[in-house]
Design a protein around this motif. Structure first.
Motif, PDB file in Angstrom:
ATOM      1  N   ALA A   1     -23.910 -41.916  13.480  1.00  0.00           N
ATOM      2  CA  ALA A   1     -24.013 -40.568  13.525  1.00  0.00           C
ATOM      3  C   ALA A   1     -22.562 -39.934  13.659  1.00  0.00           C
ATOM      4  O   ALA A   1     -22.232 -38.880  13.090  1.00  0.00           O
ATOM      5  N   GLN A   2     -21.573 -40.291  14.557  1.00  0.00           N
ATOM      6  CA  GLN A   2     -20.321 -39.825  14.696  1.00  0.00           C
ATOM      7  C   GLN A   2     -19.506 -39.891  13.479  1.00  0.00           C
ATOM      8  O   GLN A   2     -18.803 -39.209  13.119  1.00  0.00           O
ATOM      9  N   VAL A   3     -19.604 -41.563  12.846  1.00  0.00           N
ATOM     10  CA  VAL A   3     -19.163 -41.555  11.717  1.00  0.00           C
ATOM     11  C   VAL A   3     -19.525 -40.490  10.505  1.00  0.00           C
ATOM     12  O   VAL A   3     -18.483 -40.031   9.981  1.00  0.00           O
ATOM     13  N   VAL A   4     -20.575 -40.350  10.309  1.00  0.00           N
ATOM     14  CA  VAL A   4     -21.100 -39.386   9.488  1.00  0.00           C
ATOM     15  C   VAL A   4     -20.975 -37.873   9.686  1.00  0.00           C
ATOM     16  O   VAL A   4     -20.410 -37.167   8.787  1.00  0.00           O
ATOM     17  N   THR A   5     -20.576 -37.527  11.141  1.00  0.00           N
ATOM     18  CA  THR A   5     -20.175 -36.384  11.456  1.00  0.00           C
ATOM     19  C   THR A   5     -18.653 -35.999  11.149  1.00  0.00           C
ATOM     20  O   THR A   5     -18.318 -35.123  10.382  1.00  0.00           O
ATOM     21  N   GLU A   6     -17.785 -37.119  11.362  1.00  0.00           N
ATOM     22  CA  GLU A   6     -16.333 -37.148  10.953  1.00  0.00           C
ATOM     23  C   GLU A   6     -16.427 -36.864   9.591  1.00  0.00           C
ATOM     24  O   GLU A   6     -15.263 -36.146   8.853  1.00  0.00           O
ATOM     25  N   LEU A   7     -17.068 -37.656   8.717  1.00  0.00           N
ATOM     26  CA  LEU A   7     -17.097 -37.765   7.127  1.00  0.00           C
ATOM     27  C   LEU A   7     -17.258 -36.702   6.656  1.00  0.00           C
ATOM     28  O   LEU A   7     -16.493 -36.007   5.895  1.00  0.00           O
ATOM     29  N   ALA A   8     -18.570 -35.889   6.979  1.00  0.00           N
ATOM     30  CA  ALA A   8     -18.578 -34.403   6.540  1.00  0.00           C
ATOM     31  C   ALA A   8     -17.911 -33.411   7.081  1.00  0.00           C
ATOM     32  O   ALA A   8     -17.704 -32.299   6.387  1.00  0.00           O
ATOM     33  N   ALA A   9     -17.497 -33.586   8.335  1.00  0.00           N
ATOM     34  CA  ALA A   9     -16.235 -32.476   8.615  1.00  0.00           C
ATOM     35  C   ALA A   9     -15.022 -32.618   7.744  1.00  0.00           C
ATOM     36  O   ALA A   9     -14.494 -31.423   7.433  1.00  0.00           O
ATOM     37  N   LYS A  10     -14.576 -33.997   7.475  1.00  0.00           N
ATOM     38  CA  LYS A  10     -13.244 -33.878   6.795  1.00  0.00           C
ATOM     39  C   LYS A  10     -13.370 -33.768   5.413  1.00  0.00           C
ATOM     40  O   LYS A  10     -12.295 -33.237   4.772  1.00  0.00           O
ATOM     41  N   SER A  11     -14.596 -34.239   4.844  1.00  0.00           N
ATOM     42  CA  SER A  11     -14.642 -34.072   3.266  1.00  0.00           C
ATOM     43  C   SER A  11     -15.916 -33.712   3.054  1.00  0.00           C
ATOM     44  O   SER A  11     -17.043 -34.455   2.483  1.00  0.00           O
ATOM     45  N   PRO A  12     -16.261 -32.659   3.356  1.00  0.00           N
ATOM     46  CA  PRO A  12     -17.685 -31.973   3.240  1.00  0.00           C
ATOM     47  C   PRO A  12     -18.179 -32.087   1.564  1.00  0.00           C
ATOM     48  O   PRO A  12     -19.510 -31.989   1.508  1.00  0.00           O
TER      49      PRO A  12
ATOM     50  N   GLY B   1     -24.384 -33.896   0.600  1.00  0.00           N
ATOM     51  CA  GLY B   1     -25.323 -32.593   0.246  1.00  0.00           C
ATOM     52  C   GLY B   1     -25.967 -32.401   1.707  1.00  0.00           C
ATOM     53  O   GLY B   1     -26.047 -31.219   1.768  1.00  0.00           O
ATOM     54  N   HIS B   2     -26.467 -33.454   2.168  1.00  0.00           N
ATOM     55  CA  HIS B   2     -27.058 -33.022   3.459  1.00  0.00           C
ATOM     56  C   HIS B   2     -26.731 -34.218   4.534  1.00  0.00           C
ATOM     57  O   HIS B   2     -26.371 -35.220   4.231  1.00  0.00           O
ATOM     58  N   VAL B   3     -26.830 -33.828   5.885  1.00  0.00           N
ATOM     59  CA  VAL B   3     -26.455 -34.827   6.771  1.00  0.00           C
ATOM     60  C   VAL B   3     -27.610 -34.971   7.986  1.00  0.00           C
ATOM     61  O   VAL B   3     -28.324 -34.056   8.086  1.00  0.00           O
ATOM     62  N   VAL B   4     -27.785 -36.130   8.394  1.00  0.00           N
ATOM     63  CA  VAL B   4     -28.855 -36.521   9.152  1.00  0.00           C
ATOM     64  C   VAL B   4     -28.233 -37.378  10.311  1.00  0.00           C
ATOM     65  O   VAL B   4     -27.625 -38.468   9.909  1.00  0.00           O
TER      66      VAL B   4
ATOM     67  N   THR C   1     -18.704 -35.421  19.407  1.00  0.00           N
ATOM     68  CA  THR C   1     -19.774 -34.957  18.420  1.00  0.00           C
ATOM     69  C   THR C   1     -19.893 -33.586  18.409  1.00  0.00           C
ATOM     70  O   THR C   1     -20.093 -32.885  17.398  1.00  0.00           O
ATOM     71  N   GLU C   2     -20.258 -33.088  19.707  1.00  0.00           N
ATOM     72  CA  GLU C   2     -20.604 -31.569  19.753  1.00  0.00           C
ATOM     73  C   GLU C   2     -19.516 -30.667  19.480  1.00  0.00           C
ATOM     74  O   GLU C   2     -19.857 -29.515  19.124  1.00  0.00           O
ATOM     75  N   GLU C   3     -18.322 -31.268  19.604  1.00  0.00           N
ATOM     76  CA  GLU C   3     -17.187 -30.439  18.783  1.00  0.00           C
ATOM     77  C   GLU C   3     -16.955 -30.243  17.258  1.00  0.00           C
ATOM     78  O   GLU C   3     -16.856 -29.290  16.657  1.00  0.00           O
ATOM     79  N   ARG C   4     -16.936 -31.724  16.806  1.00  0.00           N
ATOM     80  CA  ARG C   4     -16.834 -31.755  15.417  1.00  0.00           C
ATOM     81  C   ARG C   4     -17.843 -31.270  14.471  1.00  0.00           C
ATOM     82  O   ARG C   4     -17.626 -30.896  13.520  1.00  0.00           O
ATOM     83  N   ILE C   5     -19.081 -31.450  15.198  1.00  0.00           N
ATOM     84  CA  ILE C   5     -20.295 -31.105  14.199  1.00  0.00           C
ATOM     85  C   ILE C   5     -19.964 -29.473  13.852  1.00  0.00           C
ATOM     86  O   ILE C   5     -20.609 -28.921  12.927  1.00  0.00           O
ATOM     87  N   ALA C   6     -19.555 -28.851  14.479  1.00  0.00           N
ATOM     88  CA  ALA C   6     -19.196 -27.337  14.400  1.00  0.00           C
ATOM     89  C   ALA C   6     -18.335 -26.976  12.906  1.00  0.00           C
ATOM     90  O   ALA C   6     -18.240 -26.100  12.369  1.00  0.00           O
ATOM     91  N   GLN C   7     -17.759 -28.114  12.610  1.00  0.00           N
ATOM     92  CA  GLN C   7     -16.595 -28.123  11.255  1.00  0.00           C
ATOM     93  C   GLN C   7     -17.604 -28.482  10.094  1.00  0.00           C
ATOM     94  O   GLN C   7     -16.920 -28.955   9.106  1.00  0.00           O
ATOM     95  N   VAL C   8     -19.026 -28.965  10.291  1.00  0.00           N
ATOM     96  CA  VAL C   8     -19.564 -29.528   9.195  1.00  0.00           C
ATOM     97  C   VAL C   8     -20.678 -28.274   8.565  1.00  0.00           C
ATOM     98  O   VAL C   8     -21.509 -27.965   8.986  1.00  0.00           O
TER      99      VAL C   8
END
Length: 261
Positions: free
Chosen positions: A117-128, A132-135, A194-201
């Motif tokens: 979930a951290q990996v996906v969060t970072e991926l979507a924050a850096k390369s949105p 299309g959707h994140v879970v 995660t709680e900080e980086r998810i704000a960039q998704v």
């Protein structure tokens, strides 16, 4: 490609991305590979620390009615060889991003479990543009338990609620990965915010937990969902940390509803 009796197909690919070894498992129903990618609901599954995509089997089968399902085994986990350098959460996210660009998926739903979930969060924050959707399923790491000892205790508490089959699958992957690589990656998982980086998704986010998941407590899951610009959360009754392993139908239904938003 191996045709299975149920009409489900599977392809296994091994490659190196950014100098690191990766294995992917791609599954689809007969005829699904002929549907244009833009018309499918393709899914990418990213596992947690110490394990591999093996435990995603039930969920992959449940999600395969709508699109192609891709499971990626991260470098050093399961029986994928260890890379020649330590990787952190950001590095794993870069590897997944490189793979997504390599195969040319069209904004799939990207699902990450635990450290995944951290990996996906970072991926979507850096390369949105790649998702299309994140879970996020059972995301780590709750600020109130950012230590190896506390995470270990929580893992022990939640493990008793997993099925015997799930515990066996996870234990086998732990053995294959080995304690050395687990210990190398663990500090990065503990430290990642995660709680900080998810704000960039910017894409829609769904956070899922099992009722008995001590690693991802309810208040923490609510916090993560609330921090996302477009976030929601859900809980599966009777489930533990690997909620999708024993409750695949329920998790698949949540993912499909999220995709339809």
């Amino acid at each position: 490609m191996i045709p299975l009796p149920s009409g489900l197909n599977i392809r296994i690919d091994r490659l190196r991305l950014q100098g690191a070894p990766v294995r992917t498992w791609t599954t689809w129903q007969d005829g699904m590979d002929r549907v244009p990618p833009a018309e499918r609901r393709d899914v990418v599954l990213v596992h947690g620390i110490g394990v591999s995509s093996r435990y995603f089997g039930p969920l992959a089968a449940a999600l395969g009615q709508r699109g192609v399902v891709h499971m990626i085994d991260l470098p050093g986990f399961g029986d994928v060889p260890h890379p020649d350098r330590r990787l952190d959460v950001e590095d794993f996210a870069s590897v997944v991003a490189a793979w997504l660009r390599h195969v040319g998926l069209v904004r799939p739903t990207v699902v990450g479990h635990s450290m995944g979930a951290q990996v996906v969060t970072e991926l979507a924050a850096k390369s949105p543009e790649l998702a299309g959707h994140v879970v996020l399923v059972g995301p780590t790491t709750d600020p109130s338990a950012r230590s190896v000892v506390r995470q270990g205790l929580r893992l022990a508490r939640t493990s008793v609620h997993e099925s015997r089959r799930t515990r066996h699958t996870i234990a086998l992957d732990y053995v294959l990965s080995g304690p050395y690589w687990y210990a190398k990656v663990l500090p990065s998982m503990i430290a990642y915010r995660t709680e900080e980086r998810i704000a960039q998704v910017p894409v829609p986010v769904l956070v899922v937990r099992g009722e008995h998941d001590a690693i991802a407590p309810r208040e923490w899951v609510r916090q993560v969902a609330a921090a996302a610009p477009d976030g929601r959360w859900a809980e599966v009754a009777g489930a533990a940390h690997a909620v999708f392993a024993d409750h695949a139908a329920e998790v698949a239904a949540l993912v499909r509803a999220h995709q339809d938003r």
